[in-house]
Design a protein around this motif. Structure first.
Motif, mmCIF file in Angstrom:
data_model
loop_
_atom_site.group_PDB
_atom_site.id
_atom_site.type_symbol
_atom_site.label_atom_id
_atom_site.label_comp_id
_atom_site.label_asym_id
_atom_site.label_seq_id
_atom_site.Cartn_x
_atom_site.Cartn_y
_atom_site.Cartn_z
ATOM 1 N N PHE A 87 0.771 -1.100 0.230
ATOM 2 C CA PHE A 87 -0.291 0.064 0.166
ATOM 3 C C PHE A 87 0.897 1.871 -0.363
ATOM 4 O O PHE A 87 2.738 1.154 0.470
ATOM 5 C CB PHE A 87 -1.551 -0.220 1.497
ATOM 6 C CG PHE A 87 -1.892 -1.384 1.345
ATOM 7 C CD1 PHE A 87 -3.612 -1.201 0.718
ATOM 8 C CD2 PHE A 87 -1.088 -2.543 2.145
ATOM 9 C CE1 PHE A 87 -4.066 -1.871 0.494
ATOM 10 C CE2 PHE A 87 -2.659 -3.292 1.836
ATOM 11 C CZ PHE A 87 -3.758 -3.280 1.069
ATOM 12 N N ASP A 88 0.240 2.424 -0.852
ATOM 13 C CA ASP A 88 0.909 3.598 -0.370
ATOM 14 C C ASP A 88 0.847 4.419 1.236
ATOM 15 O O ASP A 88 1.908 5.168 0.923
ATOM 16 C CB ASP A 88 0.213 4.398 -1.268
ATOM 17 C CG ASP A 88 0.356 3.835 -2.842
ATOM 18 O OD1 ASP A 88 1.895 3.925 -3.106
ATOM 19 O OD2 ASP A 88 -0.499 3.821 -3.490
ATOM 20 N N THR A 142 6.733 0.997 -0.298
ATOM 21 C CA THR A 142 5.609 1.010 -0.146
ATOM 22 C C THR A 142 5.214 0.599 1.777
ATOM 23 O O THR A 142 6.712 -0.215 1.888
ATOM 24 C CB THR A 142 4.752 -0.032 -1.280
ATOM 25 O OG1 THR A 142 5.899 -0.880 -0.949
ATOM 26 C CG2 THR A 142 4.331 0.489 -2.914
ATOM 27 N N ALA A 148 -4.092 2.614 -0.854
ATOM 28 C CA ALA A 148 -3.441 2.750 -2.413
ATOM 29 C C ALA A 148 -4.318 3.844 -3.170
ATOM 30 O O ALA A 148 -4.691 3.161 -3.858
ATOM 31 C CB ALA A 148 -2.946 1.116 -2.609
ATOM 32 N N ARG A 149 -3.295 3.561 -4.240
ATOM 33 C CA ARG A 149 -3.419 4.611 -5.643
ATOM 34 C C ARG A 149 -3.409 3.657 -6.822
ATOM 35 O O ARG A 149 -1.822 2.922 -6.587
ATOM 36 C CB ARG A 149 -2.620 5.974 -5.395
ATOM 37 C CG ARG A 149 -2.559 6.600 -6.989
ATOM 38 C CD ARG A 149 -2.085 8.063 -6.957
ATOM 39 N NE ARG A 149 -1.800 8.829 -5.828
ATOM 40 C CZ ARG A 149 -1.564 9.106 -5.232
ATOM 41 N NH1 ARG A 149 0.217 8.698 -5.364
ATOM 42 N NH2 ARG A 149 -1.387 10.250 -4.628
ATOM 43 N N VAL A 150 -3.865 3.068 -7.362
ATOM 44 C CA VAL A 150 -3.676 2.265 -8.444
ATOM 45 C C VAL A 150 -4.581 2.938 -9.440
ATOM 46 O O VAL A 150 -6.181 3.547 -9.658
ATOM 47 C CB VAL A 150 -4.662 0.686 -8.083
ATOM 48 C CG1 VAL A 150 -4.726 0.224 -9.103
ATOM 49 C CG2 VAL A 150 -4.182 -0.075 -6.615
ATOM 50 N N ARG A 164 -2.171 -3.277 -6.661
ATOM 51 C CA ARG A 164 -0.411 -1.988 -6.169
ATOM 52 C C ARG A 164 1.113 -2.830 -6.019
ATOM 53 O O ARG A 164 1.609 -2.108 -6.375
ATOM 54 C CB ARG A 164 -0.525 -1.444 -4.640
ATOM 55 C CG ARG A 164 0.410 -0.626 -4.068
ATOM 56 C CD ARG A 164 0.782 1.170 -4.894
ATOM 57 N NE ARG A 164 1.789 1.949 -4.785
ATOM 58 C CZ ARG A 164 2.790 1.381 -5.325
ATOM 59 N NH1 ARG A 164 3.389 0.321 -5.982
ATOM 60 N NH2 ARG A 164 3.890 2.195 -4.559
#
Lengths: 257, 609
Positions: free
Chosen positions: B228-229, B287, B311-313, B409
């Protein structure tokens, strides 16, 4: 003996004011030919001791030796050929033209015949004819061969023939492609007197029949005396300043007999 | 006046001459044949089986192999790149030596014996050049030693057993494979079995605990880890900066910062409940994984806090659908309650990617439940998947379990594939631990050795033996060419000398030919025709001699050859080359004699009487 009337108007070969100088060893030999004429159908004898210039003269006429200088040297092939300035051809060294002349208008009988050992007598005789591009004329050959006693030998190789037969075959070869001039250098040197006479007769017979001129070089005057129409001999002088000079002069055939 | 007629007569005259002097001709033909026949035999040997044997020996794959001397990771791209090098004949990945040991049940005694399993593929020279074939699916190729130990032959079936230890128990899987071929002894003395790479990789995976469904081997599938971010922390009271730092220390998060309400809505799709404070936990440029969340949750124990992974996906829809914005949320009942959100069918954050069906559920905004087509997420390899609607949501964007975003991610950094059959995400295979490489030619080995070393890959190769073999082989080649050159030179000299002598001998005849009117340029060809004629007859005799010699040689060694093999054999395509070369050489050899003929003056013949 039937004799065709030769055309006396213009000679076949005219050589005037000719000189051939050959350096030999520390000296030199000069042959001078003031005038030599060969007419159509004539049998011309050239005789003399060895070293007098017979062979040199023959070489000059046969177009295989260049004259040192000459005033007039020409061949007249009329009526079915041109009149050519041989002196000019020598000046240009036009070997191809002289080779063509030799091929088409000259025939040669060498001392030992000069037949090619690897060809049958027939092919030997046909060779100049083929090179000249004339049709084969096989029947004619058989007829001529019979006249000189060669029938039955045509398909043999030269080494199966006697020397006399070989010379006859050589004569046939020299004449069968219809030349204008046959040059014969001691054609009977290798056979005995009786055979030589017989061979000479055959040569004469064939030449007359075809109206061919014959120049015979020989040292045997007796042999040729009866049949020749003209004759030349040589006056060889002493050596002066290292140079031996020989002059070719005509002899009346009557004087020979 | 070079009349073509005059030229046309030359061959007949020249050949008549040869025929007339047939004894001399015969002698020359014998002399030429005596040179040509041994040369043909030499050439025949070079092209016959003995040459095949020599090549097999010199080009033995054993000498062409380059073995890596250390185990390291070779990514698939490395194989693609190196496999394209022109010096590389064959390249296949291999697995760790320990993973490659399998048991094979002895067909008679039933006892299990250990064998080394080696991957192979199309074009493997070790197999192809040792009477083997490339095994297809469910086939193996055995070394001579393996076949001897098992007492099996090509066509027999084998039971291959793979074992692993899991949870203190030994598990095993079996496959029945057919022996496609048994290699010649020179392929190696070790008990090895060669199988397609896929099979070998499945064996390795099985040993690592994974299953191979298509072989009926049970086991886990290589489940992707989640990344994850960052995370959003929601809690009722504000945190002092010192508490914040204390919260993230040693957790894998590097920063913590208050989060604006609108940013929260952007990230997680819902509005910040009035009573709660929001913080953003993240680690710039890196991450974070579920273990970080667990570490933070440990420290938050006893407080009414909710830690939500984020998370940016980027996900694309089919065709013109364009980018699809997904909200990743996994909330347990109490979290839903605290955030005043409707409860989610998939519940709270599990931290795993194991349940594909759960991961692919989606709640769609609006009443009509807009359809979702196939989706693609960008990554090392694009990941294709389809979401299953599981209800509706009041939020403005489709809601999926956050674990799905965690998988996608991860796919940005490591290849992940989605298997539609099992509805599972799996890590794609990473690199390989070794390779088997064969150079195209023994001469390529040193260069290949250097190229690999320049890449930082240490390999072992039989460089020393190769140089010794090369010296020997070069010596033999040189010897062959030396003998061949001597032979050709001798033959040419015989022709030059004899044709020249012939011209001298026939000088008078050639002069007569010139006198009767053959042109100089025609007589020139007289010796050339004779040279070519002699060469042609010499060739006939030479080939006859070769045929009988070759027959004798092949008979003498018949016992040591296999059917169809001949010790001494000339390929048909070589014959015209030999014939033309010989004729050309003969013509060249006759040029001196030809030149001599043109020097012959017809006048000599008249004069030299």
């Amino acid at each position: 003996m039937e004799r065709a009337a030769p055309t006396r108007a213009t000679p076949l070969i005219r050589l005037e004011g000719g000189l051939k100088r050959r350096e030999q060893g520390d000296g030199a030999f000069e042959l001078e030919i003031p005038e030599l004429l060969v007419f159509r159908g004539q049998i011309v004898a050239v005789f003399g001791e060895s070293g007098c210039g017979k062979s040199t003269l023959l070489d000059l006429i046969a177009l295989v030796m260049e004259p040192t200088r000459v005033a007039c040297f020409e061949i007249d092939l009329a009526p079915d050929g041109p009149r050519l300035d041989l002196a000019d051809l020598w000046r240009q060294h036009n070997e191809a033209a002289m080779a063509a002349l030799r091929r088409d208008y000259f025939g040669y009988v060498l001392q030992t015949g000069g037949l090619l050992p690897f060809l049958s007598v027939r092919r030997n005789i046909m060779l100049p004819r083929t090179i000249k591009g004339l049709p084969a004329a096989a029947g004619q050959l058989d007829a001529v061969a019979e006249r000189v006693g060669l029938s039955g030998y045509l398909d043999r190789y030269p080494d199966a023939l006697s020397i006399g037969q070989r010379q006859r075959a050589a004569i046939l070869r020299a004449i069968f492609h219809q030349p204008r001039l046959v040059l014969a250098d001691e054609p009977t040197a290798a056979v005995d007197k009786a055979r030589a006479r017989s061979i000479m007769k055959d040569l004469q017979k064939l030449a007359r029949a075809d109206d061919v001129a014959v120049l015979i070089v020989t040292h045997d005057v007796d042999l040729i005396a009866e049949s020749c129409d003209a004759a030349y001999t040589f006056d060889t002088g002493p050596q002066v300043a290292g140079t031996t000079r020989s002059v070719c002069r005509p002899v009346a055939p009557e004087h020979l007999r | 006046m070079n009349r073509p007629r005059s030229l046309r007569m030359i061959p007949a005259l020249a050949l008549a001459n040869l025929r007339h002097e047939w004894i001399l001709t015969l002698c020359l033909i014998i002399a030429l044949a005596a040179v040509i026949a041994p040369l043909l035999v030499l050439l025949g040997l070079r092209h016959g089986t003995i040459e095949t044997l020599r090549t097999q020996l010199v080009q033995d794959p054993v000498y062409r192999e380059l073995r890596p001397s250390q185990t390291r990771d070779y990514p698939p791209e490395w194989f693609e790149q190196v496999g394209r090098w022109s010096e590389v004949k064959f390249l296949t990945p291999t697995i760790l030596p320990l993973s490659s040991v399998v048991q094979i049940l002895h067909p008679v005694s039933g006892q299990a014996e250990l064998f080394d399993l080696v991957p192979t593929a199309d074009g493997d020279p070790l197999l192809l050049e040792n009477r083997g074939v490339i095994p297809r699916e469910d086939e193996v190729v055995l070394t001579a030693e393996s076949a001897r130990r098992l007492g099996v032959n090509s066509g027999d079936e084998l039971t291959v057993r793979v074992t692993r230890a899991r949870g203190g128990r030994t598990e095993l899987a079996e496959s029945t494979l057919t022996v496609a071929a048994v290699l010649a002894a020179r392929a190696g003395t070790l008990a090895r079995i060669y199988a397609p790479l896929d099979f070998v990789l499945d064996v390795e995976s099985y040993k690592e605990g994974y299953g191979a469904a298509h072989r009926g081997w049970p086991g886990a599938s290589p489940e992707p880890y989640l990344s994850f971010d960052g995370a959003v922390l929601l809690l009722p009271e504000a945190m002092a900066p010192i508490d914040r730092t204390g919260l993230i220390i040693n957790t894998g998060f590097a920063r913590i910062a208050p989060l604006e309400a609108e940013d929260l809505e952007q990230m997680l799709g819902f509005a910040l409940p009035a009573a709660l404070h929001a913080y953003h936990l993240y680690s710039p440029g890196a991450t974070v994984t579920p273990s970080s969340f667990r570490a933070v949750e440990q420290k938050l124990r006893g407080r009414e806090a909710s830690l939500l992974p984020w998370a940016r996906v980027e996900v694309r829809g089919e065709g013109e659908a364009g980018n699809v914005s997904l909200i990743g949320l996994s909330l347990n009942e109490s979290q839903s309650e605290r955030l005043a959100l409707p409860s989610l069918p998939w519940g709270g954050f599990s931290g795993r990617a194991d349940d594909g069906e759960r991961l692919l559920s989606v709640l769609l905004p609006g009443q009509d439940g807009m359809a979702m087509g196939a989706l693609t997420a960008e990554g090392v390899e694009p990941v294709n998947f389809t979401l299953e609607p599981a209800g509706a949501t009041t939020l403005d964007r489709p809601v999926v379990p956050v674990e799905l975003l965690g998988v996608l991610r991860t796919a940005v950094e490591r290849a992940v594939v989605f298997d539609p059959a099992s509805q599972e995400f799996r890590m794609a295979r990473g690199g390989y631990r070794g390779f088997r490489m064969y150079a195209a030619d023994i001469d390529d080995v040193p260069e290949l050795f250097e190229r690999l070393r320049d890449m930082g890959i240490e390999v072992q190769a039989e460089v020393e033996i190769i140089s010794r073999i090369q010296v020997l082989d070069a010596g033999l080649s040189r010897l062959f060419w030396l003998i061949a050159t001597l032979g050709i030179g001798g033959g040419t000299a015989v022709l030059i000398a004899s044709l020249y002598a012939a011209v001298e001998r026939r000088r008078k005849d050639l002069g007569v030919l010139r006198l009767v009117g053959l042109a100089r340029s025609s007589v020139f060809f007289f010796p050339i025709v004779q040279g070519a004629g002699l060469a042609a007859l010499g060739l006939v005799a030479g080939f006859a001699g070769y045929a009988s010699l070759a027959l004798a040689i092949n008979r003498a060694f018949a016992d040591e050859l296999e059917a169809g093999q001949r010790f001494c054999a000339l390929p048909g395509g070589q014959v015209p080359v030999i014939v033309l070369t010989t004729l050309a050489l003969a013509a060249a050899a006759s040029l001196v004699a030809a030149w001599r003929t043109t020097r012959i003056d017809p006048a000599e013949v008249i004069r030299d009487q």
